[in-house]
Motif scaffolding. Structure first.
Motif, PDB file in Angstrom:
ATOM      1  N   ASN A 165      -8.725  -3.572  -1.581  1.00  0.00           N
ATOM      2  CA  ASN A 165      -7.544  -3.589  -0.721  1.00  0.00           C
ATOM      3  C   ASN A 165      -7.404  -2.289   0.037  1.00  0.00           C
ATOM      4  O   ASN A 165      -7.879  -1.233  -0.409  1.00  0.00           O
ATOM      5  N   GLN A 167      -4.383   0.215   1.894  1.00  0.00           N
ATOM      6  CA  GLN A 167      -2.963   0.510   1.677  1.00  0.00           C
ATOM      7  C   GLN A 167      -2.270   0.785   3.001  1.00  0.00           C
ATOM      8  O   GLN A 167      -2.376   1.877   3.551  1.00  0.00           O
ATOM      9  N   GLY A 302      -0.049  -3.797  -0.338  1.00  0.00           N
ATOM     10  CA  GLY A 302      -1.471  -3.715  -0.049  1.00  0.00           C
ATOM     11  C   GLY A 302      -1.926  -4.849   0.856  1.00  0.00           C
ATOM     12  O   GLY A 302      -1.210  -5.844   1.061  1.00  0.00           O
ATOM     13  N   SER A 303      -3.146  -4.720   1.377  1.00  0.00           N
ATOM     14  CA  SER A 303      -3.635  -5.697   2.352  1.00  0.00           C
ATOM     15  C   SER A 303      -3.815  -7.089   1.754  1.00  0.00           C
ATOM     16  O   SER A 303      -3.924  -8.066   2.486  1.00  0.00           O
ATOM     17  N   TRP A 304      -3.805  -7.187   0.434  1.00  0.00           N
ATOM     18  CA  TRP A 304      -3.904  -8.486  -0.204  1.00  0.00           C
ATOM     19  C   TRP A 304      -2.749  -9.405   0.183  1.00  0.00           C
ATOM     20  O   TRP A 304      -2.860 -10.636   0.137  1.00  0.00           O
ATOM     21  N   TYR A 321      -1.021  -5.934  10.134  1.00  0.00           N
ATOM     22  CA  TYR A 321      -1.108  -4.901   9.090  1.00  0.00           C
ATOM     23  C   TYR A 321      -1.308  -3.554   9.768  1.00  0.00           C
ATOM     24  O   TYR A 321      -2.317  -3.327  10.455  1.00  0.00           O
ATOM     25  N   ASP A 339      -8.848  -4.028  -6.342  1.00  0.00           N
ATOM     26  CA  ASP A 339      -7.805  -4.801  -7.011  1.00  0.00           C
ATOM     27  C   ASP A 339      -8.246  -4.865  -8.469  1.00  0.00           C
ATOM     28  O   ASP A 339      -9.103  -4.105  -8.919  1.00  0.00           O
ATOM     29  N   GLU A 373      -8.871 -14.502   1.043  1.00  0.00           N
ATOM     30  CA  GLU A 373      -7.635 -13.815   0.668  1.00  0.00           C
ATOM     31  C   GLU A 373      -7.321 -12.639   1.579  1.00  0.00           C
ATOM     32  O   GLU A 373      -6.355 -11.907   1.363  1.00  0.00           O
ATOM     33  N   CYS A 375      -9.078  -9.893   1.943  1.00  0.00           N
ATOM     34  CA  CYS A 375      -9.324  -8.637   1.222  1.00  0.00           C
ATOM     35  C   CYS A 375     -10.700  -8.055   1.562  1.00  0.00           C
ATOM     36  O   CYS A 375     -11.517  -8.695   2.222  1.00  0.00           O
TER      37      CYS A 375
END
Length: 465
Positions: A165, A167, A302-304, A321, A339, A373, A375
């Motif tokens: 991920n 931030q 987080g980017s998730w 994002y 992750d 996802e 990620c």
């Protein structure tokens, strides 16, 4: 097939040696490493595993513990079905665990918790070998994979990252555009100013920053920004934080940088009423839809979280994002990291361990899970997902591992201070409550944190610099 059998033979032999050493009072993991148990052959064999070709006839029933309760009965079942096409005799059952970190930590004290889990951060590095098999040499695995150091100890890797991920901040692009904001904020002051603009332009109809206070675990995201994002220093989290005097004080870093700057964004946003009116009523699941449809402007996650917000409403193209708004010496930095990492039960049967190795390799390299996802894939040669296009303009750094011999230093101070950064999120919730009630200033809050940090440093005989 021979390659996997060789991996397990070496691993199991190492486990037996380690267990014996423990009985003699030695550290199991250090003894295994000192003996060179399977170091080179394990990593070489895992790296050369060919999913879909190796061990085609293996039979196993696997239990996989997961924090993804949102997709445990949908997407994860589909992944299990896809894997079964390659390995018809391997049945996979996912078990969703809501209070994941705490519950799984407790269950690890037994031997029959399952076959694969996502390793909780509460497990000390020197205990990895007590619970999990080694995937092999960290150095060898690091030539191909990202994020191999987080769950490594004594040169052995006990956890393969599920995904990586970045931030930054999830935001609604349409809300920013309609508020007249065309340039992304690069400093805390610019970000707070943008939040105020959104509140004013929308007459308060849009929540500028949603805290997700009630979910609690979501608040832990703020701790993830105090390293690379706030300092531009990849060694800060694992090598310096535990040894830094008063690391949370405003005066310890240049104005607008460092941990204080991160938490001050949250404190100021709440104090200035730029967040939801009642944080105790926030709801994580519905927040994703509200960000998608423009009822919420930003969430610090987080980017998730990006893909989940995109798929939770009718306007996925409005979800973007942005980099975290801190600039250090003229540059913006973004921390990238793993992750949860997959750990394989050292007490599982040989066949289950073999099947687990194959599944971990498939889900992380062949299933397209990371891109699905949104990620970062763990194979270094794989491209970043398109949703990180704005983040790629910053300097992206992965935390540098701890110095050899000091691998547990941060864990000890973090735990003994009872702050539990990235673990127990009460200290971040305290910021929200204090800012809302006006009961404490941020300086008073971090002064208390620094005292606890200092006491832990003394108790753990840490050399403070």
């Amino acid at each position: 097939m021979k390659s996997v059998q060789k991996v397990l033979s070496v691993v199991l032999a190492g486990a037996m040696i380690a267990a014996s050493a423990t009985a003699c009072g030695s550290s199991s993991s250090s003894t295994a490493a000192a003996s060179g148990t399977g170091t080179s052959s394990s990593s070489s064999d895992y790296l050369n595993l060919k999913v879909g070709e190796s061990n085609k006839d293996i039979k196993a029933d696997l239990k996989v513990l997961t924090n993804r309760t949102d997709i445990v009965d949908t997407k994860l079942k589909q992944y299990a079905a896809e894997f079964k096409k390659l390995y018809p005799n391997v049945n996979i059952k996912f078990e969703g665990v809501t209070n994941y970190a705490d519950d799984v930590t407790t269950r690890l004290s037994t031997k029959d918790w399952g076959d694969i889990c996502k390793i909780p951060s509460s497990v000390d590095k020197n205990e990895f070998a007590d619970h999990f098999i080694s995937y092999g040499s960290t150095d060898e695995l690091g030539k191909k994979y990202r994020f191999v150091t987080d769950k490594s100890y004594d040169g052995q890797c006990y956890g393969i990252a599920s995904v990586g991920n970045a931030q930054g901040i999830v935001y609604n692009k349409k809300v920013f555009k309609e508020a007249g904001i065309t340039t992304m904020p690069k400093t805390p002051d610019e970000f707070i100013k943008d939040l105020q603009t959104i509140k004013t332009k929308t007459s308060g109809k849009v929540i500028p920053l949603y805290t997700n206070f009630a979910a609690k675990w979501t608040m832990g995201a703020w701790d993830s920004y105090i390293g690379v994002n706030a300092t531009g220093d990849a060694t800060f989290m694992n090598q310096k934080l535990a040894e830094t005097k008063n690391p949370f004080a405003k005066a310890s870093f240049t104005e607008g940088t460092g941990p204080y700057a991160v938490y001050n964004i949250l404190y100021t946003a709440v104090k200035d009423k730029l967040t939801e009116s009642d944080p105790t009523t926030t709801d994580w699941e519905s927040s994703k839809t509200k960000l998608n449809n423009g009822q919420i402007a930003t969430m610090v996650l987080g980017s998730w979280a990006v893909n989940q917000c995109k798929t939770s409403g009718k306007t996925p193209d409005d979800v973007g994002y942005m980099p975290f708004p801190i600039t250090v010496n003229g540059k913006q930095y973004t921390s990238i990291g793993n992750d949860y990492c997959y750990g394989i039960n050292k007490n599982a049967t040989k066949d289950n361990q073999t099947a687990s190795l194959l599944f971990v390799k498939w889900i992380t390299e062949k299933s397209n899970y990371a891109y699905n996802e949104g990620c970062i894939p763990i194979v270094k040669t794989d491209k970043l997902p398109s949703i990180l296009s704005e983040i790629e303009k910053t300097t992206m750094l992965e935390d540098t591992p701890a110095v050899k011999g000091k691998e547990d230093e941060f864990t000890q101070v973090n735990r003994d201070s009872e702050l539990s950064l990235k673990d127990d999120n009460k200290h971040v919730q305290d910021i929200v409550e204090a800012a809302q009630k006006g009961s404490k200033t941020l300086d008073q809050i971090v002064s208390d944190w620094n005292t606890k940090w200092s006491d832990a440093q003394k108790n753990d005989n840490i050399e403070v610099k």
